[in-house]
Scaffold this motif. Sequence first.
Motif, PDB file in Angstrom:
ATOM      1  N   CYS A  53      -2.538   1.820 -12.899  1.00  0.00           N
ATOM      2  CA  CYS A  53      -1.804   0.805 -11.870  1.00  0.00           C
ATOM      3  C   CYS A  53      -3.665   0.557 -11.388  1.00  0.00           C
ATOM      4  N   LYS A  54      -4.196  -0.709 -11.255  1.00  0.00           N
ATOM      5  CA  LYS A  54      -5.105  -0.794 -10.995  1.00  0.00           C
ATOM      6  C   LYS A  54      -5.038  -1.400 -10.033  1.00  0.00           C
ATOM      7  N   ASP A  55      -3.684  -2.355  -9.438  1.00  0.00           N
ATOM      8  CA  ASP A  55      -3.400  -2.707  -7.973  1.00  0.00           C
ATOM      9  C   ASP A  55      -2.946  -2.110  -6.866  1.00  0.00           C
ATOM     10  N   LEU A  56      -3.491  -0.897  -6.239  1.00  0.00           N
ATOM     11  CA  LEU A  56      -2.561  -0.084  -5.547  1.00  0.00           C
ATOM     12  C   LEU A  56      -3.035  -0.479  -4.112  1.00  0.00           C
ATOM     13  N   PRO A  57      -2.758  -0.850  -3.002  1.00  0.00           N
ATOM     14  CA  PRO A  57      -3.211  -1.042  -1.538  1.00  0.00           C
ATOM     15  C   PRO A  57      -4.202  -0.415  -1.745  1.00  0.00           C
ATOM     16  N   ALA A  58      -4.998  -0.847  -0.853  1.00  0.00           N
ATOM     17  CA  ALA A  58      -5.919   0.117   0.262  1.00  0.00           C
ATOM     18  C   ALA A  58      -5.775   0.879   1.305  1.00  0.00           C
ATOM     19  N   LEU A  59      -6.851   1.636   1.147  1.00  0.00           N
ATOM     20  CA  LEU A  59      -6.375   3.126   2.495  1.00  0.00           C
ATOM     21  C   LEU A  59      -6.617   2.619   3.180  1.00  0.00           C
ATOM     22  N   PRO A  60      -6.260   2.702   4.663  1.00  0.00           N
ATOM     23  CA  PRO A  60      -5.874   2.142   6.042  1.00  0.00           C
ATOM     24  C   PRO A  60      -7.793   2.641   6.232  1.00  0.00           C
ATOM     25  N   GLU A  61      -8.131   2.466   7.404  1.00  0.00           N
ATOM     26  CA  GLU A  61      -9.510   3.182   8.017  1.00  0.00           C
ATOM     27  C   GLU A  61      -8.363   4.594   8.986  1.00  0.00           C
ATOM     28  N   GLY A  62      -8.736   6.020   8.515  1.00  0.00           N
ATOM     29  CA  GLY A  62      -9.049   7.069   9.533  1.00  0.00           C
ATOM     30  C   GLY A  62      -7.806   7.883   8.401  1.00  0.00           C
ATOM     31  N   THR A  63      -7.246   7.016   7.311  1.00  0.00           N
ATOM     32  CA  THR A  63      -6.607   7.617   6.681  1.00  0.00           C
ATOM     33  C   THR A  63      -6.721   9.581   5.976  1.00  0.00           C
ATOM     34  N   THR A  64      -6.412  10.459   6.474  1.00  0.00           N
ATOM     35  CA  THR A  64      -5.972  11.808   5.765  1.00  0.00           C
ATOM     36  C   THR A  64      -5.783  12.528   4.727  1.00  0.00           C
ATOM     37  N   HIS A  65      -4.774  11.728   4.492  1.00  0.00           N
ATOM     38  CA  HIS A  65      -3.761  12.431   3.822  1.00  0.00           C
ATOM     39  C   HIS A  65      -2.987  11.220   3.171  1.00  0.00           C
ATOM     40  N   VAL A  66      -2.517  11.273   1.812  1.00  0.00           N
ATOM     41  CA  VAL A  66      -2.025  10.074   0.746  1.00  0.00           C
ATOM     42  C   VAL A  66      -1.083  10.628   0.040  1.00  0.00           C
ATOM     43  N   ARG A  67      -0.249  10.074  -0.299  1.00  0.00           N
ATOM     44  CA  ARG A  67       0.769  10.163  -1.093  1.00  0.00           C
ATOM     45  C   ARG A  67       0.875   9.288  -2.121  1.00  0.00           C
ATOM     46  N   LEU A  68       1.528   9.804  -3.311  1.00  0.00           N
ATOM     47  CA  LEU A  68       1.322   8.974  -4.353  1.00  0.00           C
ATOM     48  C   LEU A  68       2.847   9.175  -5.009  1.00  0.00           C
ATOM     49  N   ASP A  69       4.048   8.784  -4.301  1.00  0.00           N
ATOM     50  CA  ASP A  69       5.231   8.774  -5.350  1.00  0.00           C
ATOM     51  C   ASP A  69       5.065   7.606  -6.564  1.00  0.00           C
ATOM     52  N   PHE A  70       5.730   8.238  -7.596  1.00  0.00           N
ATOM     53  CA  PHE A  70       5.993   8.422  -8.921  1.00  0.00           C
ATOM     54  C   PHE A  70       7.679   7.932  -9.418  1.00  0.00           C
ATOM     55  N   ALA A  71       8.618   6.782  -9.667  1.00  0.00           N
ATOM     56  CA  ALA A  71       9.924   6.983 -10.167  1.00  0.00           C
ATOM     57  C   ALA A  71       9.739   7.105 -11.245  1.00  0.00           C
ATOM     58  N   VAL A  72      10.085   8.358 -12.187  1.00  0.00           N
ATOM     59  CA  VAL A  72       9.972   8.985 -13.541  1.00  0.00           C
ATOM     60  C   VAL A  72      11.459   7.643 -14.195  1.00  0.00           C
ATOM     61  N   GLU A  73      12.325   8.051 -13.527  1.00  0.00           N
ATOM     62  CA  GLU A  73      13.279   8.472 -14.031  1.00  0.00           C
ATOM     63  C   GLU A  73      13.886   7.007 -14.973  1.00  0.00           C
ATOM     64  N   PRO A  74      13.261   6.156 -14.511  1.00  0.00           N
ATOM     65  CA  PRO A  74      13.732   4.890 -15.247  1.00  0.00           C
ATOM     66  C   PRO A  74      13.136   4.771 -16.723  1.00  0.00           C
ATOM     67  N   TYR A  75      11.538   5.304 -16.310  1.00  0.00           N
ATOM     68  CA  TYR A  75      10.939   5.298 -17.661  1.00  0.00           C
ATOM     69  C   TYR A  75      11.512   6.463 -18.565  1.00  0.00           C
ATOM     70  N   PHE A  76      11.956   7.508 -18.333  1.00  0.00           N
ATOM     71  CA  PHE A  76      12.708   8.214 -19.110  1.00  0.00           C
ATOM     72  C   PHE A  76      13.959   8.209 -19.951  1.00  0.00           C
ATOM     73  N   GLU A  77      14.123   7.320 -18.877  1.00  0.00           N
ATOM     74  CA  GLU A  77      16.376   6.979 -19.407  1.00  0.00           C
ATOM     75  C   GLU A  77      15.612   5.165 -20.117  1.00  0.00           C
ATOM     76  N   LYS A  78      14.881   4.739 -20.292  1.00  0.00           N
ATOM     77  CA  LYS A  78      14.633   4.208 -21.235  1.00  0.00           C
ATOM     78  C   LYS A  78      13.741   4.879 -22.381  1.00  0.00           C
ATOM     79  N   LYS A  79      13.046   5.766 -21.965  1.00  0.00           N
ATOM     80  CA  LYS A  79      12.797   5.621 -23.641  1.00  0.00           C
ATOM     81  C   LYS A  79      13.963   7.062 -24.387  1.00  0.00           C
ATOM     82  N   GLN A  80      14.817   7.546 -23.483  1.00  0.00           N
ATOM     83  CA  GLN A  80      16.145   7.728 -23.757  1.00  0.00           C
ATOM     84  C   GLN A  80      17.266   6.825 -24.423  1.00  0.00           C
TER      85      GLN A  80
END
Length: 131
Positions: A53-80
């Motif tokens: 992912c080369k174009d994730l949004p910038a973090l706002p000032e004051g950020t202390t915690h970050v969460r990345l959510d990966f939607a992997v189900e569609p990837y595996f369903e397509k692979k299957q």
Amino acid sequence: MSTSTTASVSTHILDTSVGRPAEAVAVHLSARAGADADWQALGGSATDADGRCKDLPALPEGTTHVRLDFAVEPYFEKKQADAQQDAPANRDSGTGVFFPEVAITFAVVPGEHYHVPLLLNPFGYSVYRGS
């Protein structure tokens, strides 16, 4: 965005079951300023042919915690589905995907870059702070 006042984040996904990048996985980025603050959805992206992912949004000032959510189900369903077309006699009798989503939460400090790779397979995953 000044690197002295905020952190930055990047990620990539490697499908360890085939030793290849995981392409077209949706990734959403959220941030909060403090452990008790509400999460702020910042937007997202999808992995490219190299699993990045080369174009994730910038973090706002004051950020202390970050969460990345990966939607992997569609990837595996397509692979299957692709595997079933290639070899219908070898269909897996399992239903669905064991981990339909992967959510990774981590702490950040201003001025640091955080590269967080996801090593993924149908029955497990691992993450680490990369470089």
